[in-house]
Design an enzyme around this catalytic site. Structure first.
Site, PDB file in Angstrom:
ATOM      1  N   HIS A   1      -1.072  -4.275  -2.425  1.00 26.79           N
ATOM      2  CA  HIS A   1      -0.035  -4.168  -3.243  1.00 26.79           C
ATOM      3  C   HIS A   1      -0.176  -2.900  -4.088  1.00 26.79           C
ATOM      4  O   HIS A   1      -0.740  -2.948  -5.058  1.00 26.79           O
ATOM      5  CB  HIS A   1       0.467  -5.344  -4.181  1.00 26.79           C
ATOM      6  CG  HIS A   1       0.648  -6.537  -3.322  1.00 26.79           C
ATOM      7  ND1 HIS A   1       2.078  -6.912  -3.209  1.00 26.79           N
ATOM      8  CD2 HIS A   1      -0.047  -7.753  -2.780  1.00 26.79           C
ATOM      9  CE1 HIS A   1       2.140  -8.162  -2.575  1.00 26.79           C
ATOM     10  NE2 HIS A   1       0.735  -8.559  -2.308  1.00 26.79           N
TER      11      HIS A   1
ATOM     12  N   CYS B   1       1.981  -5.926   2.377  1.00 26.42           N
ATOM     13  CA  CYS B   1       1.341  -7.250   2.697  1.00 26.42           C
ATOM     14  C   CYS B   1       2.144  -7.871   3.517  1.00 26.42           C
ATOM     15  O   CYS B   1       1.973  -7.650   4.892  1.00 26.42           O
ATOM     16  CB  CYS B   1       1.119  -7.935   1.205  1.00 26.42           C
ATOM     17  SG  CYS B   1       0.353  -9.486   1.292  1.00 26.42           S
TER      18      CYS B   1
ATOM     19  N   GLU C   1       2.171  -1.697  -5.872  1.00 25.11           N
ATOM     20  CA  GLU C   1       3.089  -1.709  -6.939  1.00 25.11           C
ATOM     21  C   GLU C   1       2.333  -2.390  -8.284  1.00 25.11           C
ATOM     22  O   GLU C   1       2.832  -2.196  -9.354  1.00 25.11           O
ATOM     23  CB  GLU C   1       4.419  -2.679  -6.804  1.00 25.11           C
ATOM     24  CG  GLU C   1       4.339  -3.980  -6.503  1.00 25.11           C
ATOM     25  CD  GLU C   1       3.817  -4.280  -5.176  1.00 25.11           C
ATOM     26  OE1 GLU C   1       3.999  -5.675  -4.737  1.00 25.11           O
ATOM     27  OE2 GLU C   1       3.019  -3.500  -4.270  1.00 25.11           O
TER      28      GLU C   1
END
Length: 508
Positions: free
Chosen positions: A166, A78, A168
């Site tokens: 993202h 990002c 994660e």
């Protein structure tokens, strides 16, 4: 020195999640603020640049010298991706439409090792107000979504990658695969960082560091202090002196039960009844932060006296875990105080001890895995988190021995009920609050005017975010009835159905 991934934090709310996902791959990693980069060592196998609430176009935006990592693979996530593009001559502009939420990858370069086994139409999570509009010719686009042409890119000449989503968060369904591709395939990490390996290495390091020195340690009955104590115990045995203070704010019968458990584990431990000292220090205090500070100050005073009874102690053991360390260091100067932390800081100068923190690189779930490796009782390892100030911050308003008695009884009925109905393991944390509110009620033919108890149970992974637990209505009805019938002083029970954020798990 063990190989590791370096994660540079630019202030993203998701940075700890990146670390957790990398650790789940059995690869060690550390988070450091972008403006406090440690010296790059040979054991760094790769670098991940986190997201950020900032824009690369802002004056004074967080920055990093990428030449520091010229021979190490780098993945920008990002903001990290936008920073790489911006510094390389690409164009980062405000998004025409704020790109936030679920998106689908419509093109994926499967020849690129970062995107190996990432599906076309794979769901990803976007969270950015800027977008990468163009990249220089030496870069190559490797993934796109319908609204984000440059969803992922790479530098053709070296292992430098950027992604605008993202990986994660769980909403990115194949995010763990992408991180595995980066950490294992591209960075070449061996995936050999396991609980067994951690115990073996840590105990050996503690033996070398502590030698024949004495260590004193305060235990709370919680997972962190217990696991830390067992690691030190394995290293130095009876040279570890443990102190368990009853502050009068523990759960019902907890002091005696936990003390016996510790003795059964072979720990050299002393129990100290200090209830009256704490109640005296808390008298007339109602403000949450004042109560926390009084509890912390009183604990240190009592612990200091007990520690000085032991001759020639050189070390203080603490159950500090990695989030405690991360949250005490801000990316951009001092962070706002949410609450006084019970694990970081605050020792009196008179103690003059060195500190040993064997768990300060681990997350909570990793601490439990290490505890399992050490053979610690599952009843201790499976305990819900319990705040350092105990019931002191679950009694809203003034703390008195009578209020503690009432809340201990309420809490005991609630927790016992959760265990009895097989719900305890399904909840991340549960407890009861005693409110400074009186309500009218009717018992028999008499009107009552008694206190209100609030029950709280949440579902979470790590406590950073939490949703209220949707406990069965029949269970809540049974618990409420038991509390009102059995606990003198309470005539009304409510259930907290707020999530974190915007609420917190505790009420104070």
């Amino acid at each position: 020195m063990a190989e590791q991934i370096l994660i540079l934090d630019f202030g993203s709310q998701y940075t700890q999640l990146i670390a957790r996902r990398v650790r789940e791959l059995n690869v060690y990693c550390e988070i450091h603020p972008y403006n406090h980069i440690p010296e790059v060592r040979s054991n760094y196998k790769g670098v991940i640049l986190s997201g950020s609430p900032c824009s690369v176009r802002d004056e004074g935006a967080p920055d990093v010298d990428l030449s520091l990592f010229k021979d190490i693979p780098v993945l920008g996530v990002c903001y990290g991706a936008q920073l790489i593009a911006h510094k390389s001559g690409g164009l980062v502009l405000p998004s025409q439409i704020r790109e936030y939420g679920r998106a689908r990858l419509t093109t994926v370069d499967h020849h690129n090792e970062l995107l190996k086994e990432i599906s076309i139409d794979s769901q990803v999570w976007m969270s950015h107000a800027d977008t990468i509009s163009s990249i220089p010719d030496e870069f190559q686009v490797i993934a796109s979504t319908p609204s984000v042409k440059i969803a992922a890119f790479r530098l053709k000449s070296k292992r430098l990658f950027g992604i605008q989503f993202h990986p994660e968060v769980t909403h990115t369904t194949e995010g763990k695969n992408l991180l595995r591709n980066f950490v294992v395939t591209i960075c070449g990490c061996a995936q050999d960082w396991t609980p067994d390996q951690f115990v073996e290495t840590t105990v050996a390091d503690l033996k070398q560091k502590l030698g024949n020195d004495k260590v004193v340690m305060a235990l709370s009955g919680g997972v962190d202090s217990t696991v830390a104590a067992m690691l030190v115990h394995q290293a130095i045995g009876k040279n570890l002196y443990c102190i368990f203070v009853d502050n009068g704010l523990l759960r019902k019968d907890e002091f005696d039960q936990v003390l016996q458990s510790y003795k059964g584990m072979g720990l050299n431990i002393k129990g100290v009844d200090a209830k009256e000292e704490f109640y005296s220090a808390l008298k007339n205090l109602t403000e949450p932060e004042a109560k926390r500070k009084a509890i912390g100050r009183t604990f240190i005073e009592i612990f200091d006296v007990e520690a000085h009874r032991i001759e020639e102690v050189k070390w203080l053991g603490q159950g500090t875990i990695y989030p405690d360390v991360i949250e005490s260091v801000s990316v951009k100067g001092p962070s706002a105080t949410i609450k006084s932390h019970h694990n970081v800081g605050g020792l009196p100068d008179t103690m003059k001890m060195k500190v040993v923190e064997p768990l300060n690189t681990l997350f909570k779930d990793e601490v439990r895995l290490v505890g399992k490796t050490l053979g610690i009782d599952p009843l201790i390892l499976g305990r819900h988190p319990f705040p350092g100030p105990g019931l002191g911050i679950r009694i809203l308003g003034e703390i008195t021995s009578e209020n503690v008695r009432i809340l201990q009884e309420v809490d005991s009925i609630f927790i016992t009920g959760l265990r009895k109905h097989g719900l305890y393991e399904k909840v991340w944390q549960a407890g009861a609050m005693l409110l400074p509110v009186y309500s009218v009620g009717v018992m028999g033919d008499e009107r009552t005017y008694e206190k209100v108890a609030a029950l709280r149970a949440v579902i979470s992974v790590d406590g950073m975010t939490a949703d209220w637990a949707h406990l069965p209505h029949d269970f809540l009805s049974e618990v409420s009835s038991d509390i009102i019938n059995k606990v003198k002083g309470v005539n009304r029970v409510v259930y907290d159905i707020s999530s974190k954020p915007p609420a917190t798990i505790e009420w104070e």
